[in-house]
Design a protein around this motif. Structure first.
Motif, PDB file in Angstrom:
ATOM      1  N   GLY A   6      -0.003   4.637  -4.349  1.00 38.10           N
ATOM      2  CA  GLY A   6       0.869   3.520  -4.727  1.00 38.10           C
ATOM      3  C   GLY A   6       1.904   3.124  -3.700  1.00 38.10           C
ATOM      4  N   SER A   7       1.946   3.801  -2.565  1.00 41.50           N
ATOM      5  CA  SER A   7       2.987   3.469  -1.584  1.00 41.50           C
ATOM      6  C   SER A   7       2.786   2.094  -0.956  1.00 41.50           C
ATOM      7  N   CYS A   8       1.629   1.505  -1.090  1.00 38.74           N
ATOM      8  CA  CYS A   8       1.358   0.197  -0.484  1.00 38.74           C
ATOM      9  C   CYS A   8       1.618  -0.970  -1.432  1.00 38.74           C
ATOM     10  N   VAL A   9       1.925  -0.703  -2.677  1.00 36.94           N
ATOM     11  CA  VAL A   9       2.076  -1.775  -3.664  1.00 36.94           C
ATOM     12  C   VAL A   9       3.186  -2.754  -3.277  1.00 36.94           C
ATOM     13  N   ARG A  10       4.276  -2.258  -2.740  1.00 41.05           N
ATOM     14  CA  ARG A  10       5.366  -3.167  -2.339  1.00 41.05           C
ATOM     15  C   ARG A  10       4.912  -4.091  -1.213  1.00 41.05           C
ATOM     16  N   ARG A  11       4.133  -3.574  -0.294  1.00 45.17           N
ATOM     17  CA  ARG A  11       3.610  -4.411   0.796  1.00 45.17           C
ATOM     18  C   ARG A  11       2.641  -5.449   0.224  1.00 45.17           C
ATOM     19  N   ILE A  12       1.818  -5.055  -0.721  1.00 50.21           N
ATOM     20  CA  ILE A  12       0.895  -5.995  -1.367  1.00 50.21           C
ATOM     21  C   ILE A  12       1.686  -7.089  -2.071  1.00 50.21           C
ATOM     22  N   GLN A  13       2.757  -6.726  -2.774  1.00 50.11           N
ATOM     23  CA  GLN A  13       3.601  -7.717  -3.436  1.00 50.11           C
ATOM     24  C   GLN A  13       4.187  -8.696  -2.421  1.00 50.11           C
ATOM     25  N   ALA A  14       4.635  -8.176  -1.297  1.00 56.96           N
ATOM     26  CA  ALA A  14       5.211  -9.034  -0.263  1.00 56.96           C
ATOM     27  C   ALA A  14       4.153  -9.989   0.293  1.00 56.96           C
ATOM     28  N   LEU A  15       2.949  -9.486   0.506  1.00 55.17           N
ATOM     29  CA  LEU A  15       1.872 -10.355   0.999  1.00 55.17           C
ATOM     30  C   LEU A  15       1.515 -11.419  -0.031  1.00 55.17           C
ATOM     31  N   LEU A  16       1.493 -11.053  -1.291  1.00 60.52           N
ATOM     32  CA  LEU A  16       1.244 -12.032  -2.341  1.00 60.52           C
ATOM     33  C   LEU A  16       2.292 -13.137  -2.301  1.00 60.52           C
ATOM     34  N   GLY A  17       3.552 -12.771  -2.158  1.00 61.37           N
ATOM     35  CA  GLY A  17       4.623 -13.757  -2.072  1.00 61.37           C
ATOM     36  C   GLY A  17       4.510 -14.617  -0.839  1.00 61.37           C
ATOM     37  N   HIS A  18       4.179 -13.993   0.279  1.00 61.27           N
ATOM     38  CA  HIS A  18       4.050 -14.716   1.535  1.00 61.27           C
ATOM     39  C   HIS A  18       2.907 -15.717   1.483  1.00 61.27           C
ATOM     40  N   VAL A  69      -7.610   0.068   3.640  1.00 59.93           N
ATOM     41  CA  VAL A  69      -7.594  -1.386   3.422  1.00 59.93           C
ATOM     42  C   VAL A  69      -6.608  -2.035   4.382  1.00 59.93           C
ATOM     43  N   THR A  70      -7.092  -3.029   5.085  1.00 60.55           N
ATOM     44  CA  THR A  70      -6.249  -3.730   6.056  1.00 60.55           C
ATOM     45  C   THR A  70      -5.528  -4.913   5.417  1.00 60.55           C
ATOM     46  N   GLU A  71      -4.537  -5.397   6.150  1.00 60.48           N
ATOM     47  CA  GLU A  71      -3.797  -6.582   5.717  1.00 60.48           C
ATOM     48  C   GLU A  71      -4.740  -7.779   5.589  1.00 60.48           C
ATOM     49  N   ASP A  72      -5.685  -7.899   6.520  1.00 64.13           N
ATOM     50  CA  ASP A  72      -6.646  -8.996   6.450  1.00 64.13           C
ATOM     51  C   ASP A  72      -7.480  -8.927   5.174  1.00 64.13           C
ATOM     52  N   ARG A  73      -7.848  -7.731   4.753  1.00 59.24           N
ATOM     53  CA  ARG A  73      -8.636  -7.554   3.519  1.00 59.24           C
ATOM     54  C   ARG A  73      -7.810  -7.965   2.301  1.00 59.24           C
ATOM     55  N   VAL A  74      -6.542  -7.594   2.277  1.00 58.24           N
ATOM     56  CA  VAL A  74      -5.666  -7.993   1.171  1.00 58.24           C
ATOM     57  C   VAL A  74      -5.515  -9.510   1.163  1.00 58.24           C
ATOM     58  N   ARG A  75      -5.324 -10.107   2.334  1.00 59.42           N
ATOM     59  CA  ARG A  75      -5.211 -11.563   2.416  1.00 59.42           C
ATOM     60  C   ARG A  75      -6.495 -12.238   1.925  1.00 59.42           C
ATOM     61  N   GLN A  76      -7.639 -11.624   2.177  1.00 63.46           N
ATOM     62  CA  GLN A  76      -8.904 -12.182   1.696  1.00 63.46           C
ATOM     63  C   GLN A  76      -8.970 -12.143   0.171  1.00 63.46           C
ATOM     64  N   GLU A  77      -8.510 -11.047  -0.414  1.00 64.73           N
ATOM     65  CA  GLU A  77      -8.464 -10.952  -1.881  1.00 64.73           C
ATOM     66  C   GLU A  77      -7.567 -12.044  -2.457  1.00 64.73           C
ATOM     67  N   GLY A 119      -8.436 -15.524  -4.869  1.00 59.73           N
ATOM     68  CA  GLY A 119      -7.847 -15.786  -6.173  1.00 59.73           C
ATOM     69  C   GLY A 119      -6.968 -14.703  -6.765  1.00 59.73           C
ATOM     70  N   ALA A 120      -6.815 -13.557  -6.102  1.00 57.41           N
ATOM     71  CA  ALA A 120      -5.941 -12.506  -6.628  1.00 57.41           C
ATOM     72  C   ALA A 120      -4.498 -13.013  -6.626  1.00 57.41           C
ATOM     73  N   LYS A 121      -3.816 -12.813  -7.745  1.00 59.78           N
ATOM     74  CA  LYS A 121      -2.440 -13.282  -7.877  1.00 59.78           C
ATOM     75  C   LYS A 121      -1.462 -12.164  -8.217  1.00 59.78           C
ATOM     76  N   THR A 122      -1.967 -10.956  -8.424  1.00 59.95           N
ATOM     77  CA  THR A 122      -1.126  -9.807  -8.748  1.00 59.95           C
ATOM     78  C   THR A 122      -1.636  -8.594  -7.984  1.00 59.95           C
ATOM     79  N   PRO A 123      -0.793  -7.553  -7.845  1.00 63.31           N
ATOM     80  CA  PRO A 123      -1.271  -6.332  -7.193  1.00 63.31           C
ATOM     81  C   PRO A 123      -2.491  -5.728  -7.910  1.00 63.31           C
ATOM     82  N   ARG A 124      -2.548  -5.832  -9.229  1.00 54.39           N
ATOM     83  CA  ARG A 124      -3.714  -5.298  -9.962  1.00 54.39           C
ATOM     84  C   ARG A 124      -4.994  -6.046  -9.619  1.00 54.39           C
TER      85      ARG A 124
END
Length: 77
Positions: free
Chosen positions: A39-51, A9-17, A21-26
């Motif tokens: 689970g090693s990417c969860v912190r990066r996902i959290q950071a992207l959510l915040g950003h 999964v790329t950063e662009d794909r996470v940004r698309q999620e 409407g995704a608001k949490t890592p889940r």
């Protein structure tokens, strides 16, 4: 850039999620499986959510470490 190597999964794909409407890592995981294996990417996902404004970054220090601007709670509200 890849966020989740386990599922390719790329950063662009996470940004698309997040844009969809995704608001949490889940919620991100539900859409693209990122964060559901090792689970090693969860912190990066959290950071992207915040950003992206979906949720404040867990810590300013983490945002700085990942090269993202820190978001304040006031900005996220």
């Amino acid at each position: 850039m890849y966020v989740c190597l386990c599922h390719g999964v790329t950063e662009d794909r996470v940004r698309q999620e997040i844009a969809d409407g995704a608001k949490t890592p889940r919620q991100v995981a539900k859409g693209c499986k990122a964060g559901t294996d090792c689970g090693s990417c969860v912190r990066r996902i959290q950071a992207l959510l915040g950003h992206e404004g979906a949720r404040p970054c867990p810590t300013a220090r983490l945002a700085t470490k990942l090269g993202l601007p820190a978001t304040s709670t006031a900005e996220a509200a």
